[in-house]
Motif scaffolding. Sequence first.
Motif, mmCIF file in Angstrom:
data_model
loop_
_atom_site.group_PDB
_atom_site.id
_atom_site.type_symbol
_atom_site.label_atom_id
_atom_site.label_comp_id
_atom_site.label_asym_id
_atom_site.label_seq_id
_atom_site.Cartn_x
_atom_site.Cartn_y
_atom_site.Cartn_z
ATOM 1 N N VAL A 24 76.329 -23.822 79.606
ATOM 2 C CA VAL A 24 77.617 -24.153 80.201
ATOM 3 C C VAL A 24 77.446 -24.265 81.712
ATOM 4 O O VAL A 24 76.420 -23.854 82.258
ATOM 5 N N PRO A 25 78.411 -24.829 82.413
ATOM 6 C CA PRO A 25 78.261 -25.002 83.867
ATOM 7 C C PRO A 25 78.084 -23.692 84.626
ATOM 8 O O PRO A 25 78.597 -22.645 84.236
ATOM 9 N N ASN A 26 77.337 -23.787 85.720
ATOM 10 C CA ASN A 26 77.215 -22.711 86.708
ATOM 11 C C ASN A 26 76.516 -21.459 86.197
ATOM 12 O O ASN A 26 76.738 -20.365 86.722
ATOM 13 N N THR A 27 75.660 -21.605 85.198
ATOM 14 C CA THR A 27 74.871 -20.457 84.747
ATOM 15 C C THR A 27 73.535 -20.388 85.483
ATOM 16 O O THR A 27 72.802 -19.404 85.328
ATOM 17 N N GLY A 28 73.206 -21.423 86.261
ATOM 18 C CA GLY A 28 71.979 -21.394 87.047
ATOM 19 C C GLY A 28 70.837 -22.200 86.455
ATOM 20 O O GLY A 28 69.675 -21.912 86.725
ATOM 21 N N LYS A 29 71.162 -23.220 85.678
ATOM 22 C CA LYS A 29 70.115 -24.041 85.057
ATOM 23 C C LYS A 29 69.237 -24.707 86.104
ATOM 24 O O LYS A 29 67.997 -24.659 86.035
#
Length: 284
Positions: free
Chosen positions: A127-132
Amino acid sequence: MKTIQWFPGHMTAAMRMMEKHLSMVDGVVFVLDARCPAASFNPKLKRLAGAKPVLYVLNKGDLADERADILLKKIRDKGAAAIKINAVNSGSRRDISGAIEKLVAEKRERAALKGQTKVFRFMIAGVPNTGKSTLINLLAGSRRAETGDKAGVTRGKQWIRCEGFELLDTPGTMPPAFENQQLAMRLAYVGSINDDILDLDDVALELLKELSEKYPSRLKERYGVSDGTPLEMLESVCKKRGFLLRGGDYDYERGERAVIDDFRKGKLGRITLDTASDMENFGF
């Protein structure tokens, strides 16, 4: 409380792109937020991976407490590969590289026996903003993928070459619908949902309510308050911080933003909101 739903058009395109490129990768790395790994788990992405080897990465471990270790063990007890890291810490590079390498160790050995040098490919999803993208930059040893604090920074695919393998950075993708609004709210707390579509009144008050139930001492240390209604606690924050409007009324907007920012930046201490029962809902 307003129902949270967020699935902008570009996410549909992202899912199609990921489906198209899945045949090109040897495994999938799912990046979760260690503060809420169940909330940041997207079942649709797991189904998309199919039979591909999967590694679960609980990122932002520096912001989570020992409860995250319990959830990590729960994932591993189900036979899944999982690791907790902090992608902004260079010391995590060896740990994540080793964990990814284990996914294809047998394939690499078979290739070596045939005299082949194979470059393995992995899709990085979550999901967005997890630090991928931060994780990819850690592995690449340089700033190769675009990063940012706002949800939805990565919009298109990016192939990044690392030592021994290639990584496909993909846009953050949410489930089309949130069946559990409590988990959806936790995604709002950590910044995985675009703040522009949220009612920050609800987010801040729900965050104060949950923290008062699970981490009252943190609220006491930071704001001098640990009980009362969420609104009363928010007013205490405003009073302590001097967030007052002309005439002495509380500046709720500044107070709400302060509470949310303090949580996201770790100023309230190391916190993990998800529980073992939250994980069980997803088969862990």
